[in-house]
Design a protein around this motif. Structure first.
Motif, PDB file in Angstrom:
ATOM      1  N   LYS A 230       0.815  -1.218   0.000  1.00 38.22           N
ATOM      2  CA  LYS A 230       0.000   0.000   0.000  1.00 38.22           C
ATOM      3  C   LYS A 230       0.850   1.270   0.000  1.00 38.22           C
ATOM      4  CE  LYS A 230      -3.769  -2.274   2.514  1.00 38.22           C
ATOM      5  NZ  LYS A 230      -4.536  -2.327   3.797  1.00 38.22           N
ATOM      6  N   ASN A 231       2.190   1.082  -0.170  1.00 40.23           N
ATOM      7  CA  ASN A 231       3.122   2.217  -0.218  1.00 40.23           C
ATOM      8  C   ASN A 231       3.092   3.060   1.050  1.00 40.23           C
ATOM      9  OD1 ASN A 231       3.980   1.637  -2.924  1.00 40.23           O
ATOM     10  ND2 ASN A 231       2.061   2.537  -3.653  1.00 40.23           N
ATOM     11  N   LYS A 232       2.972   2.383   2.193  1.00 41.91           N
ATOM     12  CA  LYS A 232       2.913   3.095   3.462  1.00 41.91           C
ATOM     13  C   LYS A 232       4.177   2.900   4.311  1.00 41.91           C
ATOM     14  CE  LYS A 232      -2.113   3.330   3.840  1.00 41.91           C
ATOM     15  NZ  LYS A 232      -3.309   3.025   4.674  1.00 41.91           N
ATOM     16  N   LEU A 233       5.254   2.441   3.675  1.00 40.52           N
ATOM     17  CA  LEU A 233       6.542   2.358   4.347  1.00 40.52           C
ATOM     18  C   LEU A 233       7.477   3.405   3.758  1.00 40.52           C
ATOM     19  CD1 LEU A 233       7.122  -1.523   4.523  1.00 40.52           C
ATOM     20  CD2 LEU A 233       6.290  -0.017   6.335  1.00 40.52           C
ATOM     21  N   ASN A 234       8.392   3.898   4.561  1.00 42.12           N
ATOM     22  CA  ASN A 234       9.317   4.942   4.122  1.00 42.12           C
ATOM     23  C   ASN A 234      10.674   4.347   3.759  1.00 42.12           C
ATOM     24  OD1 ASN A 234       7.381   6.955   4.733  1.00 42.12           O
ATOM     25  ND2 ASN A 234       8.008   6.929   6.885  1.00 42.12           N
ATOM     26  N   LEU A 235      11.181   4.687   2.574  1.00 40.90           N
ATOM     27  CA  LEU A 235      12.493   4.209   2.156  1.00 40.90           C
ATOM     28  C   LEU A 235      13.562   4.874   3.006  1.00 40.90           C
ATOM     29  CD1 LEU A 235      14.178   2.507   0.173  1.00 40.90           C
ATOM     30  CD2 LEU A 235      14.239   4.511  -1.335  1.00 40.90           C
ATOM     31  N   LEU A 236      14.323   4.054   3.718  1.00 37.62           N
ATOM     32  CA  LEU A 236      15.351   4.552   4.624  1.00 37.62           C
ATOM     33  C   LEU A 236      16.717   4.595   3.953  1.00 37.62           C
ATOM     34  CD1 LEU A 236      16.244   5.352   7.525  1.00 37.62           C
ATOM     35  CD2 LEU A 236      16.511   2.907   7.995  1.00 37.62           C
ATOM     36  N   SER A 237      17.054   3.517   3.235  1.00 33.90           N
ATOM     37  CA  SER A 237      18.376   3.434   2.621  1.00 33.90           C
ATOM     38  C   SER A 237      18.388   2.326   1.574  1.00 33.90           C
ATOM     39  CB  SER A 237      19.443   3.139   3.686  1.00 33.90           C
ATOM     40  OG  SER A 237      19.188   1.871   4.312  1.00 33.90           O
ATOM     41  N   LYS A 238      19.524   2.206   0.907  1.00 37.70           N
ATOM     42  CA  LYS A 238      19.727   1.112  -0.028  1.00 37.70           C
ATOM     43  C   LYS A 238      20.903   0.267   0.447  1.00 37.70           C
ATOM     44  CE  LYS A 238      17.765   3.139  -4.233  1.00 37.70           C
ATOM     45  NZ  LYS A 238      16.794   2.048  -4.486  1.00 37.70           N
ATOM     46  N   ILE A 239      20.726  -1.038   0.407  1.00 35.26           N
ATOM     47  CA  ILE A 239      21.777  -1.975   0.797  1.00 35.26           C
ATOM     48  C   ILE A 239      22.402  -2.504  -0.483  1.00 35.26           C
ATOM     49  CG2 ILE A 239      22.340  -4.032   2.142  1.00 35.26           C
ATOM     50  CD1 ILE A 239      21.063  -1.776   3.779  1.00 35.26           C
ATOM     51  N   GLU A 240      23.575  -1.995  -0.842  1.00 29.39           N
ATOM     52  CA  GLU A 240      24.201  -2.336  -2.111  1.00 29.39           C
ATOM     53  C   GLU A 240      25.582  -2.950  -1.884  1.00 29.39           C
ATOM     54  OE1 GLU A 240      22.268   1.069  -5.002  1.00 29.39           O
ATOM     55  OE2 GLU A 240      24.101   1.567  -3.882  1.00 29.39           O
ATOM     56  N   LEU A 241      25.772  -4.144  -2.426  1.00 33.85           N
ATOM     57  CA  LEU A 241      27.064  -4.820  -2.367  1.00 33.85           C
ATOM     58  C   LEU A 241      27.813  -4.551  -3.671  1.00 33.85           C
ATOM     59  CD1 LEU A 241      26.054  -8.300  -0.884  1.00 33.85           C
ATOM     60  CD2 LEU A 241      26.540  -6.150   0.315  1.00 33.85           C
ATOM     61  N   LYS A 242      29.033  -4.121  -3.578  1.00 33.78           N
ATOM     62  CA  LYS A 242      29.820  -3.777  -4.749  1.00 33.78           C
ATOM     63  C   LYS A 242      31.119  -4.584  -4.798  1.00 33.78           C
ATOM     64  CE  LYS A 242      27.954   0.936  -4.870  1.00 33.78           C
ATOM     65  NZ  LYS A 242      28.275   2.392  -4.886  1.00 33.78           N
ATOM     66  N   ASN A 243      31.643  -4.705  -6.012  1.00 36.15           N
ATOM     67  CA  ASN A 243      32.940  -5.379  -6.240  1.00 36.15           C
ATOM     68  C   ASN A 243      32.955  -6.790  -5.648  1.00 36.15           C
ATOM     69  OD1 ASN A 243      33.936  -2.905  -7.359  1.00 36.15           O
ATOM     70  ND2 ASN A 243      34.326  -2.164  -5.291  1.00 36.15           N
ATOM     71  N   ILE A 244      31.895  -7.546  -5.921  1.00 39.66           N
ATOM     72  CA  ILE A 244      31.790  -8.908  -5.375  1.00 39.66           C
ATOM     73  C   ILE A 244      32.728  -9.838  -6.137  1.00 39.66           C
ATOM     74  CG2 ILE A 244      30.246 -10.853  -4.964  1.00 39.66           C
ATOM     75  CD1 ILE A 244      27.931  -8.836  -4.964  1.00 39.66           C
ATOM     76  N   VAL A 245      33.477 -10.632  -5.395  1.00 39.77           N
ATOM     77  CA  VAL A 245      34.361 -11.655  -5.967  1.00 39.77           C
ATOM     78  C   VAL A 245      34.102 -12.967  -5.234  1.00 39.77           C
ATOM     79  CG1 VAL A 245      36.731 -12.396  -6.401  1.00 39.77           C
ATOM     80  CG2 VAL A 245      36.125  -9.976  -6.597  1.00 39.77           C
ATOM     81  N   VAL A 246      33.925 -14.051  -5.995  1.00 35.60           N
ATOM     82  CA  VAL A 246      33.673 -15.374  -5.395  1.00 35.60           C
ATOM     83  C   VAL A 246      34.711 -16.351  -5.908  1.00 35.60           C
ATOM     84  CG1 VAL A 246      32.065 -17.311  -5.198  1.00 35.60           C
ATOM     85  CG2 VAL A 246      31.196 -14.951  -5.216  1.00 35.60           C
ATOM     86  N   ASN A 247      35.312 -17.102  -5.011  1.00 42.34           N
ATOM     87  CA  ASN A 247      36.243 -18.164  -5.375  1.00 42.34           C
ATOM     88  C   ASN A 247      35.853 -19.455  -4.670  1.00 42.34           C
ATOM     89  OD1 ASN A 247      38.238 -16.649  -6.999  1.00 42.34           O
ATOM     90  ND2 ASN A 247      38.702 -15.599  -5.078  1.00 42.34           N
ATOM     91  N   ASP A 248      35.909 -20.560  -5.388  1.00 47.16           N
ATOM     92  CA  ASP A 248      35.655 -21.866  -4.792  1.00 47.16           C
ATOM     93  C   ASP A 248      36.880 -22.324  -4.022  1.00 47.16           C
ATOM     94  OD1 ASP A 248      33.108 -22.017  -5.880  1.00 47.16           O
ATOM     95  OD2 ASP A 248      33.825 -22.973  -7.726  1.00 47.16           O
ATOM     96  N   LEU A 249      36.627 -23.072  -2.956  1.00 46.45           N
ATOM     97  CA  LEU A 249      37.733 -23.655  -2.194  1.00 46.45           C
ATOM     98  C   LEU A 249      37.813 -25.164  -2.450  1.00 46.45           C
ATOM     99  CD1 LEU A 249      37.430 -21.850   1.266  1.00 46.45           C
ATOM    100  CD2 LEU A 249      39.065 -21.421  -0.570  1.00 46.45           C
TER     101      LEU A 249
END
Length: 249
Positions: A230-249
């Motif tokens: 119903k669009n009754k919540l206020n946007l507080l912030s954005k949670i953004e992950l940057k420069n993600i690197v994944v390596n298998d072990l």
């Protein structure tokens, strides 16, 4: 007669497909399916690094053991926090320092929180986690499984009293929304998060979040999905992950 048999066979197959489609799953089964499509076993033996706001994070998970770290600068000093299955350590410059118990609790919770959210729904099938299927809920014309998650005091971490609700897409089994209540030193509150910017890196799913807060303290956690719709919540912030690197072990 031949066509009647074919028609009956078609109707039987269609009935079976509908029955399979409408099978109800337990909360554990839904979470396990969600983890599997989000990376599954790749989480268990991996190294993941990323940047979040002004800090860099690193996680190593191998056969049930983990090392979670974050690095940042405070004034002229570099600071790195290390959290493992057994201990917490803080490195300032090139020396490990003694951290007071009260501050250690805060540092551990802060490090764990970012890493926890970065790889959701991984971790929701851990032993201290209790899951309960609340039913199904429609948000913005899509149907989701609605799952309540709590934690045992033993093994549940510093924030074991927090309560979470996850909305898992009924078709894809991906987590689209989540909400949680918290009780911190600076107050009590609730948050609602909407996942976006999905990407798979080396087979592991990552998302960013729109992070909302409620404007009314009387709102119930369980109702935040419909309140968001119903669009009754206020946007507080954005949670953004940057420069993600994944390596298998």
């Amino acid at each position: 007669m031949k066509y009647i048999k074919i028609l009956l066979l078609f109707l039987f197959c269609y009935s079976c497909q509908e029955e399979i489609k409408n099978l109800s799953f337990s909360a554990d089964e839904i979470v396990n399916k969600s983890i599997e499509i989000s990376g599954g076993e790749r989480f268990e033996n991996s190294e993941i690094s990323f940047d979040f706001r002004d800090k860099s994070y690193f996680a190593q998970r191998k056969n049930g053991n983990f090392l979670l770290a974050r690095s940042f600068y405070s004034e002229s000093d570099s600071i790195t926090d290390f959290l493992t299955n057994k201990e917490f350590k803080r490195l300032v410059g090139e020396e490990f320092i003694v951290v007071a118990d009260s501050m250690m609790t805060k540092y551990k919770a802060s490090v764990n929180s970012v890493h926890y959210f970065s790889v959701l729904p991984y971790g929701l099938n851990a032993t201290p986690v209790n899951k309960y299927l609340l039913g199904e809920e429609e948000i913005k014309n899509k149907t989701y499984y609605k799952i309540r998650v709590t934690f045992n005091k033993e093994g549940g971490g510093e924030d074991f009293e927090d309560v979470f609700i996850y909305w898992v897409d009924k078709e894809t089994f991906k987590v689209k929304y989540l909400a949680y209540s918290y009780n911190e030193d600076d107050g009590v509150g609730m948050r609602f998060r909407e996942a976006y910017n999905e990407r798979f890196i080396e087979g592991i799913r990552f998302v960013d979040y729109n992070n909302y807060k409620s404007s009314d303290g009387l709102m119930a956690l369980i109702d935040l999905g419909k309140i968001f719709e119903k669009n009754k919540l206020n946007l507080l912030s954005k949670i953004e992950l940057k420069n993600i690197v994944v390596n298998d072990l």
